[in-house]
Each structure stands twice: as structure tokens, then as C-alpha cells.
Design a protein around this motif. Structure first.
Motif, PDB file in Angstrom:
ATOM      1  N   VAL A  14       0.847  -1.195   0.000  1.00  0.00           N
ATOM      2  CA  VAL A  14       0.000   0.000   0.000  1.00  0.00           C
ATOM      3  C   VAL A  14       0.878   1.238   0.000  1.00  0.00           C
ATOM      4  CG1 VAL A  14      -1.762   1.315   1.243  1.00  0.00           C
ATOM      5  CG2 VAL A  14      -1.832  -1.171   1.281  1.00  0.00           C
ATOM      6  N   SER A  15       0.540   2.193  -0.851  1.00  0.00           N
ATOM      7  CA  SER A  15       1.278   3.451  -0.877  1.00  0.00           C
ATOM      8  C   SER A  15       1.225   4.107   0.497  1.00  0.00           C
ATOM      9  CB  SER A  15       0.655   4.393  -1.920  1.00  0.00           C
ATOM     10  OG  SER A  15       1.201   5.686  -1.810  1.00  0.00           O
TER      11      SER A  15
ATOM     12  N   GLN B 182      -6.856   6.492   4.269  1.00  0.00           N
ATOM     13  CA  GLN B 182      -7.848   5.813   3.423  1.00  0.00           C
ATOM     14  C   GLN B 182      -7.962   4.343   3.798  1.00  0.00           C
ATOM     15  OE1 GLN B 182      -5.532   7.999   2.420  1.00  0.00           O
ATOM     16  NE2 GLN B 182      -6.004   8.867   0.394  1.00  0.00           N
ATOM     17  N   LEU B 183      -6.817   3.741   4.161  1.00  0.00           N
ATOM     18  CA  LEU B 183      -6.829   2.335   4.551  1.00  0.00           C
ATOM     19  C   LEU B 183      -7.636   2.140   5.829  1.00  0.00           C
ATOM     20  CD1 LEU B 183      -5.858  -0.571   4.155  1.00  0.00           C
ATOM     21  CD2 LEU B 183      -3.755   0.032   5.371  1.00  0.00           C
ATOM     22  N   GLN B 184      -7.487   3.041   6.766  1.00  0.00           N
ATOM     23  CA  GLN B 184      -8.254   2.942   8.000  1.00  0.00           C
ATOM     24  C   GLN B 184      -9.751   3.090   7.739  1.00  0.00           C
ATOM     25  OE1 GLN B 184      -6.870   1.881  10.833  1.00  0.00           O
ATOM     26  NE2 GLN B 184      -5.033   1.762   9.535  1.00  0.00           N
ATOM     27  N   ASP B 185     -10.104   4.028   6.872  1.00  0.00           N
ATOM     28  CA  ASP B 185     -11.509   4.205   6.510  1.00  0.00           C
ATOM     29  C   ASP B 185     -12.040   2.961   5.806  1.00  0.00           C
ATOM     30  OD1 ASP B 185     -11.458   6.749   7.558  1.00  0.00           O
ATOM     31  OD2 ASP B 185     -11.124   7.728   5.616  1.00  0.00           O
ATOM     32  N   PHE B 186     -11.197   2.392   4.968  1.00  0.00           N
ATOM     33  CA  PHE B 186     -11.562   1.195   4.220  1.00  0.00           C
ATOM     34  C   PHE B 186     -11.878   0.056   5.188  1.00  0.00           C
ATOM     35  CE2 PHE B 186     -10.794  -1.669   0.473  1.00  0.00           C
ATOM     36  CZ  PHE B 186     -11.421  -0.885  -0.481  1.00  0.00           C
ATOM     37  N   LYS B 187     -11.034  -0.093   6.198  1.00  0.00           N
ATOM     38  CA  LYS B 187     -11.194  -1.201   7.135  1.00  0.00           C
ATOM     39  C   LYS B 187     -12.374  -0.998   8.086  1.00  0.00           C
ATOM     40  CE  LYS B 187      -6.555  -3.138   7.063  1.00  0.00           C
ATOM     41  NZ  LYS B 187      -5.394  -3.616   7.844  1.00  0.00           N
ATOM     42  N   LYS B 188     -12.836   0.229   8.220  1.00  0.00           N
ATOM     43  CA  LYS B 188     -14.046   0.454   9.006  1.00  0.00           C
ATOM     44  C   LYS B 188     -15.255  -0.152   8.290  1.00  0.00           C
ATOM     45  CE  LYS B 188     -12.469   4.740  11.197  1.00  0.00           C
ATOM     46  NZ  LYS B 188     -12.672   6.211  11.268  1.00  0.00           N
ATOM     47  N   ILE B 189     -15.225  -0.100   6.969  1.00  0.00           N
ATOM     48  CA  ILE B 189     -16.309  -0.664   6.165  1.00  0.00           C
ATOM     49  C   ILE B 189     -16.127  -2.169   6.002  1.00  0.00           C
ATOM     50  CG2 ILE B 189     -17.530  -0.559   3.952  1.00  0.00           C
ATOM     51  CD1 ILE B 189     -17.722   1.986   5.628  1.00  0.00           C
TER      52      ILE B 189
ATOM     53  N   ASP C 149      -7.483  -7.433   4.044  1.00  0.00           N
ATOM     54  CA  ASP C 149      -6.057  -7.648   4.263  1.00  0.00           C
ATOM     55  C   ASP C 149      -5.327  -7.221   3.002  1.00  0.00           C
ATOM     56  OD1 ASP C 149      -3.547  -9.466   3.840  1.00  0.00           O
ATOM     57  OD2 ASP C 149      -3.917  -9.523   6.004  1.00  0.00           O
ATOM     58  N   GLN C 150      -4.535  -6.165   3.092  1.00  0.00           N
ATOM     59  CA  GLN C 150      -3.937  -5.590   1.892  1.00  0.00           C
ATOM     60  C   GLN C 150      -2.958  -6.531   1.189  1.00  0.00           C
ATOM     61  OE1 GLN C 150      -3.982  -4.248   4.954  1.00  0.00           O
ATOM     62  NE2 GLN C 150      -2.095  -3.112   5.441  1.00  0.00           N
ATOM     63  N   SER C 151      -2.210  -7.312   1.959  1.00  0.00           N
ATOM     64  CA  SER C 151      -1.256  -8.233   1.344  1.00  0.00           C
ATOM     65  C   SER C 151      -1.985  -9.341   0.591  1.00  0.00           C
ATOM     66  CB  SER C 151      -0.341  -8.828   2.414  1.00  0.00           C
ATOM     67  OG  SER C 151       0.613  -9.681   1.821  1.00  0.00           O
ATOM     68  N   GLU C 152      -3.015  -9.890   1.225  1.00  0.00           N
ATOM     69  CA  GLU C 152      -3.792 -10.938   0.572  1.00  0.00           C
ATOM     70  C   GLU C 152      -4.495 -10.390  -0.663  1.00  0.00           C
ATOM     71  OE1 GLU C 152      -7.803 -13.493   1.537  1.00  0.00           O
ATOM     72  OE2 GLU C 152      -6.361 -13.180   3.153  1.00  0.00           O
TER      73      GLU C 152
ATOM     74  N   ASP D 176      -4.747   3.416  -4.646  1.00  0.00           N
ATOM     75  CA  ASP D 176      -5.958   4.153  -4.267  1.00  0.00           C
ATOM     76  C   ASP D 176      -6.938   3.220  -3.574  1.00  0.00           C
ATOM     77  OD1 ASP D 176      -7.664   6.621  -4.401  1.00  0.00           O
ATOM     78  OD2 ASP D 176      -8.976   5.237  -5.476  1.00  0.00           O
ATOM     79  N   LEU D 177      -7.562   3.740  -2.532  1.00  0.00           N
ATOM     80  CA  LEU D 177      -8.630   3.035  -1.815  1.00  0.00           C
ATOM     81  C   LEU D 177      -9.718   4.061  -1.534  1.00  0.00           C
ATOM     82  CD1 LEU D 177      -6.487   1.131   0.858  1.00  0.00           C
ATOM     83  CD2 LEU D 177      -7.618   0.069  -1.097  1.00  0.00           C
ATOM     84  N   HIS D 178     -10.938   3.762  -1.938  1.00  0.00           N
ATOM     85  CA  HIS D 178     -12.017   4.677  -1.577  1.00  0.00           C
ATOM     86  C   HIS D 178     -13.349   3.949  -1.532  1.00  0.00           C
ATOM     87  CE1 HIS D 178     -12.378   4.942  -6.021  1.00  0.00           C
ATOM     88  NE2 HIS D 178     -13.636   5.296  -5.794  1.00  0.00           N
ATOM     89  N   VAL D 179     -14.311   4.601  -0.900  1.00  0.00           N
ATOM     90  CA  VAL D 179     -15.644   4.031  -0.713  1.00  0.00           C
ATOM     91  C   VAL D 179     -16.675   4.984  -1.309  1.00  0.00           C
ATOM     92  CG1 VAL D 179     -17.341   3.171   0.959  1.00  0.00           C
ATOM     93  CG2 VAL D 179     -14.879   2.953   1.438  1.00  0.00           C
ATOM     94  N   GLU D 180     -17.629   4.429  -2.033  1.00  0.00           N
ATOM     95  CA  GLU D 180     -18.731   5.218  -2.577  1.00  0.00           C
ATOM     96  C   GLU D 180     -20.052   4.637  -2.090  1.00  0.00           C
ATOM     97  OE1 GLU D 180     -18.480   5.617  -6.806  1.00  0.00           O
ATOM     98  OE2 GLU D 180     -16.425   6.389  -6.766  1.00  0.00           O
ATOM     99  N   LYS D 181     -21.037   5.495  -1.938  1.00  0.00           N
ATOM    100  CA  LYS D 181     -22.370   5.080  -1.493  1.00  0.00           C
ATOM    101  C   LYS D 181     -22.299   4.256  -0.204  1.00  0.00           C
ATOM    102  CE  LYS D 181     -24.194   5.140  -6.200  1.00  0.00           C
ATOM    103  NZ  LYS D 181     -24.831   4.351  -7.296  1.00  0.00           N
ATOM    104  N   LYS D 182     -21.344   4.609   0.640  1.00  0.00           N
ATOM    105  CA  LYS D 182     -21.154   4.050   1.978  1.00  0.00           C
ATOM    106  C   LYS D 182     -20.628   2.614   2.030  1.00  0.00           C
ATOM    107  CE  LYS D 182     -24.612   7.013   4.160  1.00  0.00           C
ATOM    108  NZ  LYS D 182     -25.834   7.065   5.008  1.00  0.00           N
TER     109      LYS D 182
END
Length: 204
Positions: A51-52, A58-65, A70-73, A137-143
Motif C-alpha cells: 500500500v502506498s 484511506q486504509l483505515q476508513d476502508f477497514k471500518k467498512i 487484508d492488503q497483502s492478501e 488508491d482506496l475509496h468508498v462510494e455510497k457508503k
């Protein structure tokens, strides 16, 4: 465990998804042209920057959802997917592609395969190696709709021939370095752990 639909199948890699898929293909199907061969290669990469460093928040936000992300997997599965999708594309295996791609991107691939068949062209391209992979890049749309982009840098030999084996474009002795961004997506609320290829773009 974060499962990617294409995990652990022998890989190949991209090229003329560059013209077909590479020019910012995904939600905007239409620009099409040409792709690759089915010569087996190693999926090992020289550099695996999972992960950059700019994506920590963004990774923390991603993991909340998706707490199981697991980024490596994920990047291992994405690398396998890179090859599996390309192999299916080269073989004109629409059934496999339909199971791995977002529906709009699948329409682009399908059109490219049909065009290739009508032109009696063969994509005889070979992956030499994957130099590096990185989630950029990691992002979430529509929650709940998750999107993860992976940058692949690879060495490839890119050749297009006619049905008789005559070279139309490329050189079997010329190795090119190709950089591509592939975006994968899944709905965290769907109960389906599988990721699907949503978009491709080549970095020039």
C-alpha cells in the motif's frame, strides 16, 4: 479472510488491454483495439509495495467498512486476477470474463474479442515478468461500495499477427515496460467476498 474471486490461478499479463482497456476503460466503454498471449509465466514480483504510504488514512476508513480487508492478501489475489483475466481475454473466453468483470467493463472486453475475431487477428504477446505491484488508491462510494486500485509494472513482448502468423504489429525481440492501473470493486453489504475488475487504465 478477504477473498478475491480469481485467487491462485496461473497468470499471464496485459498489453493491448492498453488500446482495448488501457485508455481509461471501465464506466465508459467504447475505445477498443487489441491484447495478449497465453504463455505461462511466474507471478512473482521484484517489488511488492503493498500500500502506498500516502494511503494510511484511506486504509483505515476502508477497514471500518470492511474489517476483514487484508492488503497483502488482496494484492496477491489482484496479481493473480491480472493474469487470469488476461488469459481469458486472449482465448476469447467470454464465460470466464463475465464472471470476473463488472458488467460495463465486460461489454468492452466482449466487443474487443468480437472485433479481433472479425479481423482474424491473433495477439501473440508474452509477459516476461511483473516488476512491481502497489495499491495506489482506496475509496468508498455510497457508503459500502469499495474500490481498490493496483498499479502493475511489467515487462512484456507485444506482437499482433494475422491468422497465418504474419506480424502486423510488434517485434518478438523487443521487450517493453508497461505500467497499468487496475481498479477492483465489491459491495461490502452484499455478503459476496469476491472482487470484480471495474476499470483499467495505462500510465503513459
Amino acid at each position: 479472510m478477504d477473498i478475491i474471486i480469481f485467487a491462485a490461478i496461473a497468470g499471464f499479463i496485459l498489453y493491448k488491454l492498453y488500446t482495448v482497456l488501457g485508455k481509461d476503460v471501465g464506466l465508459k466503454p467504447g475505445e477498443i483495439s487489441e491484447p495478449v498471449n497465453d504463455t505461462p509465466v511466474s507471478r512473482k514480483t521484484a517489488n511488492k509495495h503493498v500500500v502506498s504510504e500516502t494511503l494510511s488514512s484511506q486504509l483505515q476508513d476502508f477497514k471500518k467498512i470492511d474489517p476483514q480487508f487484508d492488503q497483502s492478501e488482496f494484492i496477491d489475489g489482484a496479481t493473480n486476477a491480472f493474469g487470469m483475466i488476461l488469459e481469458a481475454f486472449n482465448k476469447g473466453d467470454k464465460k470466464t470474463l463475465k464472471s470476473l468483470l463488472d458488467s460495463k467493463l465486460y461489454a468492452v472486453f466482449e466487443k474487443a474479442i468480437t472485433t479481433r475475431e472479425k479481423n482474424n487477428e491473433v495477439w501473440d504477446n508474452t509477459l516476461i515478468r511483473v516488476q512491481s505491484t502497489e495499491i495506489t488508491d482506496l475509496h468508498v462510494e455510497k457508503k459500502t461500495q469499495l474500490y481498490a486500485t493496483v498499479k502493475f509494472i511489467s515487462d512484456q513482448i507485444l506482437v499482433t499477427t494475422d491468422k497465418n502468423g504474419k506480424i502486423i504489429e510488434g517485434d518478438h525481440d523487443q521487450i517493453e515496460v508497461i505500467t497499468d492501473n487496475w481498479t477492483f470493486t465489491r459491495d461490502a453489504n452484499s455478503g459476496d467476498p469476491n472482487w470484480f475488475l471495474f476499470k483499467t487504465a495505462q500510465v503513459e
